[in-house]
Design a protein around this motif. Structure first.
Motif, PDB file in Angstrom:
ATOM      1  N   THR A  57       8.875   2.604  -4.791  1.00 58.03           N
ATOM      2  CA  THR A  57       8.833   3.520  -5.930  1.00 58.03           C
ATOM      3  C   THR A  57       9.658   4.782  -5.695  1.00 58.03           C
ATOM      4  OG1 THR A  57       6.745   2.691  -6.794  1.00 58.03           O
ATOM      5  CG2 THR A  57       7.293   4.979  -7.300  1.00 58.03           C
ATOM      6  N   HIS A  58       9.551   5.400  -4.535  1.00 57.42           N
ATOM      7  CA  HIS A  58      10.327   6.627  -4.332  1.00 57.42           C
ATOM      8  C   HIS A  58      11.818   6.335  -4.382  1.00 57.42           C
ATOM      9  CE1 HIS A  58      12.247  10.056  -2.324  1.00 57.42           C
ATOM     10  NE2 HIS A  58      11.308  10.740  -2.955  1.00 57.42           N
ATOM     11  N   TYR A  59      12.241   5.253  -3.797  1.00 58.63           N
ATOM     12  CA  TYR A  59      13.662   4.892  -3.830  1.00 58.63           C
ATOM     13  C   TYR A  59      14.126   4.652  -5.265  1.00 58.63           C
ATOM     14  CZ  TYR A  59      17.881   2.065  -3.211  1.00 58.63           C
ATOM     15  OH  TYR A  59      19.163   1.564  -3.289  1.00 58.63           O
ATOM     16  N   ARG A  60      13.286   4.019  -6.067  1.00 59.34           N
ATOM     17  CA  ARG A  60      13.692   3.642  -7.413  1.00 59.34           C
ATOM     18  C   ARG A  60      13.762   4.832  -8.356  1.00 59.34           C
ATOM     19  NH1 ARG A  60       9.414   0.892  -9.029  1.00 59.34           N
ATOM     20  NH2 ARG A  60      10.380   0.269 -11.005  1.00 59.34           N
ATOM     21  N   TRP A  61      12.710   5.651  -8.396  1.00 60.85           N
ATOM     22  CA  TRP A  61      12.762   6.751  -9.369  1.00 60.85           C
ATOM     23  C   TRP A  61      12.189   8.065  -8.860  1.00 60.85           C
ATOM     24  CZ3 TRP A  61       7.863   8.124 -11.565  1.00 60.85           C
ATOM     25  CH2 TRP A  61       6.849   7.165 -11.433  1.00 60.85           C
ATOM     26  N   GLY A  62      12.120   8.213  -7.518  1.00 61.42           N
ATOM     27  CA  GLY A  62      11.858   9.519  -6.940  1.00 61.42           C
ATOM     28  C   GLY A  62      10.413   9.964  -6.922  1.00 61.42           C
ATOM     29  N   GLU A  63       9.477   9.061  -7.239  1.00 62.22           N
ATOM     30  CA  GLU A  63       8.057   9.416  -7.241  1.00 62.22           C
ATOM     31  C   GLU A  63       7.451   9.125  -5.880  1.00 62.22           C
ATOM     32  OE1 GLU A  63       4.247  10.560  -8.769  1.00 62.22           O
ATOM     33  OE2 GLU A  63       6.317  10.925  -9.404  1.00 62.22           O
ATOM     34  N   ASN A  64       6.758  10.112  -5.323  1.00 63.69           N
ATOM     35  CA  ASN A  64       6.093   9.865  -4.050  1.00 63.69           C
ATOM     36  C   ASN A  64       4.846   9.000  -4.272  1.00 63.69           C
ATOM     37  OD1 ASN A  64       4.975  12.579  -5.128  1.00 63.69           O
ATOM     38  ND2 ASN A  64       3.416  11.879  -3.683  1.00 63.69           N
ATOM     39  N   VAL A  65       4.456   8.259  -3.252  1.00 64.51           N
ATOM     40  CA  VAL A  65       3.268   7.407  -3.325  1.00 64.51           C
ATOM     41  C   VAL A  65       2.349   7.822  -2.184  1.00 64.51           C
ATOM     42  CG1 VAL A  65       2.385   5.048  -3.272  1.00 64.51           C
ATOM     43  CG2 VAL A  65       4.579   5.538  -4.389  1.00 64.51           C
ATOM     44  N   ASP A  66       1.365   8.629  -2.515  1.00 60.37           N
ATOM     45  CA  ASP A  66       0.510   9.292  -1.528  1.00 60.37           C
ATOM     46  C   ASP A  66      -0.697   8.405  -1.219  1.00 60.37           C
ATOM     47  OD1 ASP A  66      -0.483  11.233   0.139  1.00 60.37           O
ATOM     48  OD2 ASP A  66      -0.076  12.862  -1.269  1.00 60.37           O
ATOM     49  N   VAL A  67      -0.455   7.308  -0.512  1.00 55.76           N
ATOM     50  CA  VAL A  67      -1.482   6.296  -0.262  1.00 55.76           C
ATOM     51  C   VAL A  67      -1.471   5.898   1.213  1.00 55.76           C
ATOM     52  CG1 VAL A  67      -2.267   3.948  -0.799  1.00 55.76           C
ATOM     53  CG2 VAL A  67      -1.283   5.376  -2.613  1.00 55.76           C
ATOM     54  N   VAL A  68      -2.654   5.848   1.804  1.00 57.74           N
ATOM     55  CA  VAL A  68      -2.827   5.294   3.148  1.00 57.74           C
ATOM     56  C   VAL A  68      -3.658   4.021   3.012  1.00 57.74           C
ATOM     57  CG1 VAL A  68      -3.770   5.652   5.470  1.00 57.74           C
ATOM     58  CG2 VAL A  68      -2.760   7.580   4.211  1.00 57.74           C
ATOM     59  N   VAL A  69      -3.198   2.942   3.631  1.00 50.85           N
ATOM     60  CA  VAL A  69      -3.961   1.699   3.642  1.00 50.85           C
ATOM     61  C   VAL A  69      -4.455   1.461   5.064  1.00 50.85           C
ATOM     62  CG1 VAL A  69      -3.956  -0.778   3.164  1.00 50.85           C
ATOM     63  CG2 VAL A  69      -2.533   0.759   1.782  1.00 50.85           C
ATOM     64  N   ARG A  70      -5.766   1.544   5.238  1.00 48.90           N
ATOM     65  CA  ARG A  70      -6.362   1.315   6.561  1.00 48.90           C
ATOM     66  C   ARG A  70      -6.503  -0.180   6.803  1.00 48.90           C
ATOM     67  NH1 ARG A  70     -11.685   3.149   6.593  1.00 48.90           N
ATOM     68  NH2 ARG A  70     -11.715   2.215   8.670  1.00 48.90           N
ATOM     69  N   MET A  71      -6.099  -0.618   8.022  1.00 46.30           N
ATOM     70  CA  MET A  71      -6.003  -2.034   8.335  1.00 46.30           C
ATOM     71  C   MET A  71      -6.757  -2.381   9.611  1.00 46.30           C
ATOM     72  SD  MET A  71      -3.740  -3.442   6.063  1.00 46.30           S
ATOM     73  CE  MET A  71      -2.552  -4.564   6.785  1.00 46.30           C
ATOM     74  N   PRO A  72      -8.060  -2.646   9.555  1.00 43.49           N
ATOM     75  CA  PRO A  72      -8.773  -3.130  10.745  1.00 43.49           C
ATOM     76  C   PRO A  72      -8.171  -4.466  11.194  1.00 43.49           C
ATOM     77  CG  PRO A  72     -10.305  -2.369   9.068  1.00 43.49           C
ATOM     78  CD  PRO A  72      -8.954  -2.432   8.418  1.00 43.49           C
ATOM     79  N   THR A  73      -7.639  -4.495  12.397  1.00 42.65           N
ATOM     80  CA  THR A  73      -6.759  -5.585  12.790  1.00 42.65           C
ATOM     81  C   THR A  73      -7.118  -6.148  14.153  1.00 42.65           C
ATOM     82  OG1 THR A  73      -4.397  -6.174  12.936  1.00 42.65           O
ATOM     83  CG2 THR A  73      -5.047  -4.117  13.962  1.00 42.65           C
ATOM     84  N   GLY A  74      -6.527  -7.280  14.476  1.00 41.44           N
ATOM     85  CA  GLY A  74      -6.502  -7.763  15.836  1.00 41.44           C
ATOM     86  C   GLY A  74      -7.588  -8.738  16.236  1.00 41.44           C
TER      87      GLY A  74
END
Length: 658
Positions: free
Chosen positions: A438-455
């Motif tokens: 999204t930021h690359y396409r039209w300059g809007e920041n995306v203020d999101v963190v995705v937590r990933m319990p992993t492993g």
């Protein structure tokens, strides 16, 4: 076609007519340019203008609309100059995406329009997030989002409506039923008589209206929008219309029976409304002629102006820089007030301090409220922050990640918990194509963190144990972090929350309760993209991250005479090339260790970089130690065989003896 004026005076009727006519004349010009070869593609909305125009007229200018590629009338009714739209369509620098995307695949905060991506359904979840931000901010606003009858078959449609209904979000979901999904007629797309009947399953109101009657569309949406502003809840509105041209012009219309064209031509939204205005004496033939002539002249002038604009001159630095919103907040140093905390406690601590620092931060995930999450990381959060900000979600990963992006669009931050990193597959499109681009396409920041319990390491099997970081490290626009210690877990999480770009935050489940460390009680951050040397050495370098760091430390402890250096990457996108190069140039030998499978694991990228940039310093080939190229088994003996740890000693012996 029966038009009911209600409280619409003559001047307003004339303005409605102009708003309806303007996109039709633009489209007719586009079709001429297409035949002339001056433009390359066009998705026509001829015959459907009343829906886009009528609905946009009914919304307030500060309320968000999320249209699709046949909704030119939304953009023109919001008074976007044709020259800017034409620049977008022609890939000019003055277009909304600076030549990076086509058609209406863009958003604009100036006009409160968020365009679609090609996948048709994801924008509906964004509308949920936008509306949620309004509800949380106590703003009495509605959000309007479009989909087609074909898009209602997608899971995104179900997820978005379900979330909106459960959370009572003020969203109007507008189905533009134009009879065909490319060439597939409606009788091959759904079984119900009316798509609005699907509202019953979500416990919400559903209506079907004549989408070619601009006043019916306008009055219906005006009424619905005003109602849900006061009493927030979603509504499903089906607008019946017909696609008078192909899906796009190259596809043609041979698959459509002629009688359908004949029938719907009689229902043309502009011809019928024009006749109504003539019958009412609001307009006469001469006034209509003057309006059309003026519009035609304006169209020609604005379009030719754009054709004369210079073409874009590609610049690599500009393109690379625009993948991310620039961000350079100073690092917050940890205080001397420290307490021993487990890895899991450090994550919880970071989340809690992030919530206190940012009143606009919302946590979302399955079972994260009173239950505290599958791993109890958010236990007690509801009591401190309330259920509005600590939100249990339905089981719909795509819908929730999309809602997180919608929150960001409307001024909020969010942290989304995947119950297990494996489950992110259900949200892959939102992460890869919406959050990342999204930021690359039209300059809007995306203020999101995705937590990933992993492993792995807990015998959880193929669907709860994957190390899937490599899915995301190759996607520009995302940042990826993977802490190995409690101190890094807290500092990187707080940095990720502060960062206005999307961050995929990996946290290893095996480490949750198995390691502890003295960490600062107060807020502090660790710069994303900076590695750390956790063990100095001279004979060889182990480049690793996550649980691999602890495997390496265990190995070095058992072989203290070997002088092995361990570099903990901590961040994988961006990753600290300089720190890795310094270590390898010092020791002359490199082993890359990670829990992910060998083939196409992130270690391959590091190995390629070292081969290219450190070749003359190497005293041995760069080697990799990774897990087997299989799914992860549940049985402990099979899991131990799968994991890279069991091969670390042998690989180090091979490297050191080279």
């Amino acid at each position: 076609m029966i038009f009911e004026r209600k409280n619409v005076d003559n001047d307003k009727l004339v303005s409605f007519y102009k708003a309806l006519l303007w996109p039709r004349l633009i489209e007719e010009k586009m079709l001429i340019l297409l035949r002339q070869g001056r433009i390359g593609k066009w998705f026509s909305g001829i015959g459907q203008e009343a829906i886009a125009v009528g609905s946009t007229l009914a919304m307030q200018p500060y309320e968000y609309i999320l249209p699709m590629h046949r909704n030119l009338g939304v953009f023109t009714t919001r008074d976007i100059p044709l020259s800017r739209l034409m620049a977008q369509w022609q890939g000019k620098a003055s277009g909304f995406t600076k030549g990076r995307d086509r058609s209406f695949h863009f958003g604009t905060q100036e006009y409160k329009i968020i365009g679609m991506i090609s996948h048709l359904g994801p924008q509906m979840a964004l509308a949920d997030g936008i509306a949620l931000a309004d509800v949380l901010s106590k703003r009495k606003r509605a959000t309007l989002v479009f989909t087609g009858e074909g898009g209602t078959s997608e899971g995104d449609f179900h997820e978005a409506l379900n979330v909106a209904s459960v959370w009572n979000l003020p969203v109007i979901f507008l189905i533009e039923n134009n009879g065909y999904g490319l060439s597939t007629p409606v009788n091959e797309q759904y079984k119900c008589e009316k798509l609005s009947d699907r509202a019953i399953g979500y416990g919400i109101e559903g209506r079907t209206v004549d989408g070619n009657n601009i006043l019916e569309v306008y009055h219906t949406i005006s009424e619905l929008a005003e109602d849900i502003r006061q009493n927030p809840r979603p509504v499903l509105l089906e607008c019946m219309t017909f696609r008078m041209r192909g899906h796009e012009e190259a596809s043609g219309v041979k698959y459509v029976p002629q009688q359908l064209f004949d029938e719907w031509k009689e229902k043309d939204p502009i011809a019928n409304f024009e006749q109504f205005l003539l019958d009412e004496g609001v307009l006469d033939a001469e006034k209509i002629k003057v309006i059309k002539s003026g519009f035609t002249s304006m169209i020609d002038i604005q379009i030719e102006r754009v054709f004369n604009e210079p073409d874009i001159i590609p610049d690599m630095e500009t393109e690379l820089a625009d993948m991310y919103k620039p961000y350079s907040n100073p690092t917050i140093q940890p205080s001397d007030n420290k307490t021993t905390k487990r890895y899991i406690d450090a994550i919880s601590d970071g989340l809690r301090q992030g919530m206190r620092k940012h009143p606009n931060l919302v946590l979302m995930g399955q079972d994260i409220a009173e239950y505290g999450g599958a791993f109890k990381i958010t236990q007690g959060f509801v009591e401190e922050f309330g259920r509005e900000r600590v939100r249990n979600t339905p089981i719909c990963e795509s819908g929730i990640v999309g809602a997180a992006m919608g929150l960001s669009i409307n001024g909020y931050k969010s942290v989304v918990e995947m119950q297990f990193a494996d489950f992110v597959t259900c949200a892959f499109n939102q992460v890869i194509n919406n959050l990342a681009k999204t930021h690359y396409r039209w300059g809007e920041n995306v203020d999101v963190v995705v937590r990933m319990p992993t492993g792995a390491g807990t015998g959880a099997g193929p669907f709860h144990s994957q190390s899937n970081e490599a899915w995301f490290t190759k996607t520009p626009g995302l940042k990826v972090v993977y802490p190995a210690f409690p101190s890094d877990a807290k500092g990187l999480l707080l940095a990720a929350i502060d960062d206005p770009n999307p961050v995929i935050y990996f946290e290893h489940k095996y480490l949750y309760r198995s390691i502890s460390e003295d960490i600062a009680d107060d807020e502090y951050t660790i710069e994303i993209g900076k590695a750390r040397v956790v063990q100095e050495g001279t004979r060889a370098s182990i480049i690793t991250y996550g649980l691999g760091v602890h495997w390496a430390l265990e190995y070095v402890k058992q072989h203290s005479d070997l002088s092995i250096e361990i570099v903990d990457l901590r961040s994988l996108q961006p990753w600290d090339k300089e720190a890795v190069e310094v270590s390898v140039k010092k020791t002359g030998k490199a082993l890359i260790l990670h829990e992910d499978t060998l083939t196409n694991g992130f270690g391959g990228e590091i190995a390629a970089h070292l081969a290219e940039h450190c070749f003359t310093y190497l005293d041995a080939p760069v080697m990799r130690c990774a897990s087997m190229d299989t799914a992860i088994p549940m049985n402990k003996a099979l899991e131990d065989q799968f994991l890279a740890k069991g091969r670390l000693a042998k690989m180090m012996e091979k490297l050191l003896s080279y």
